[in-house]
Write a protein that holds these residues in place. Structure first.
Motif, short mmCIF file in Angstrom:
data_model
loop_
_atom_site.label_atom_id
_atom_site.label_comp_id
_atom_site.label_asym_id
_atom_site.label_seq_id
_atom_site.Cartn_x
_atom_site.Cartn_y
_atom_site.Cartn_z
N ASP A 155 0.84 -1.20 0.00
CA ASP A 155 0.00 0.00 0.00
C ASP A 155 0.87 1.25 0.00
O ASP A 155 0.98 1.97 1.00
CB ASP A 155 -0.94 0.00 1.22
N LEU A 158 -0.84 4.73 0.92
CA LEU A 158 -1.07 5.02 2.34
C LEU A 158 0.16 5.68 2.94
O LEU A 158 0.05 6.72 3.62
CB LEU A 158 -1.39 3.73 3.10
N THR A 196 -6.69 3.96 11.94
CA THR A 196 -5.77 2.82 11.93
C THR A 196 -6.00 1.94 10.71
O THR A 196 -7.15 1.56 10.42
CB THR A 196 -5.96 1.95 13.20
N ASN A 197 -4.95 1.65 9.99
CA ASN A 197 -4.97 0.67 8.91
C ASN A 197 -4.23 -0.57 9.39
O ASN A 197 -3.06 -0.49 9.77
CB ASN A 197 -4.29 1.24 7.65
N SER A 198 -4.92 -1.71 9.39
CA SER A 198 -4.36 -2.95 9.92
C SER A 198 -4.14 -3.96 8.80
O SER A 198 -4.99 -4.12 7.92
CB SER A 198 -5.29 -3.55 10.97
N ARG A 211 -6.83 -7.05 5.35
CA ARG A 211 -6.64 -5.64 5.65
C ARG A 211 -7.93 -5.08 6.24
O ARG A 211 -9.02 -5.46 5.84
CB ARG A 211 -6.27 -4.86 4.39
N ARG A 212 -7.76 -4.16 7.21
CA ARG A 212 -8.93 -3.53 7.81
C ARG A 212 -8.61 -2.08 8.13
O ARG A 212 -7.50 -1.76 8.55
CB ARG A 212 -9.34 -4.27 9.09
N THR A 213 -9.60 -1.21 7.95
CA THR A 213 -9.46 0.21 8.28
C THR A 213 -10.45 0.56 9.36
O THR A 213 -11.63 0.22 9.27
CB THR A 213 -9.70 1.10 7.04
#
Length: 214
Positions: A155, A158, A196-198, A211-213
């Motif tokens: 990414d 980001l 938070t981007n995980s 991926r999770r936001t």
């Protein structure tokens, strides 16, 4: 010598390249939590987990990196919890804190991983018992820095959005995870607005599994 040293690229120049090419932002400088090893022991009566990390102190999820400290955390869960537990690892230890939410015991102190296994002494129920917990790392598992590099490549937009010159306007968490005998990494990117981007990274291949936001 620990197994994971085999996957570290030798040489200072090569190590620096893990977190960005020359002239680019060194994102490793903005890691505020790095869990780089875990040790496990389990039998019919209890489960022991020992995590070794480098973590900012004080520990705040605010998008800024603080001074880092080496931390050892011990978690013990019994099938039938005793009234109290004391733990000793190396020259450190003490009485463990009971956590009612998880029905387990916890202790932390300054320390760092050294070998493929760790001997821990637990005292409970009037008895002292010694257990050997084994590192979850095995040949082929990448480092925390490698996992972060995989995410920065996955990414790029980001990181470009949060980068001003050589400065990164956020903080990064990298945590080793073991599940079913396989290693993964959680990589969390926290901006200064609380977002938070995980990412979940395969610990061997470097693929981004999820991926999770938030």
């Amino acid at each position: 010598m620990k197994k994971f040293f085999a996957v570290i690229i030798s040489g200072a120049a090569a190590a620096a390249a893990l977190c960005g090419c020359a002239g680019e932002t060194d994102y490793c400088r903005f890691i505020s939590e790095k869990r780089y090893d875990s040790y496990l022991y389990e039998d019919d009566d209890l489960r022991i987990k020992i995590d070794f990390s480098e973590r900012e102190t004080p520990y705040l999820s605010d998008g800024y990196c603080g001074d880092m400290q080496k931390i050892c955390e011990i978690f013990v869960k019994f099938t039938e919890s005793p009234a109290s537990v004391e733990a000793e690892l190396g020259e450190s230890g003490g009485e463990m804190n009971y956590m009612s939410v998880t029905d387990s015991f916890y202790l932390s102190f300054t320390g760092e991983a050294a070998d493929d296994s760790a001997e821990i002494t637990l005292t409970y129920g009037g008895e002292e018992r010694v257990f050997t917990a084994e590192s979850v790392l095995y040949d082929g598992v990448m480092t925390c820095e490698d996992a972060l590099e995989c995410v920065t490549q996955y990414d790029e937009s980001l990181f470009e959005t949060l980068t001003d010159g050589n400065n990164f306007e956020g903080e990064i968490y990298v945590r080793l995870i073991s599940d079913g005998g396989k290693c993964y990494y959680y990589v969390g990117v926290v901006d200064r607005e609380g977002g938070t981007n995980s990412f979940l990274v395969d610990g061997e291949k470097g693929n981004i599994i999820a991926r999770r936001t938030s």
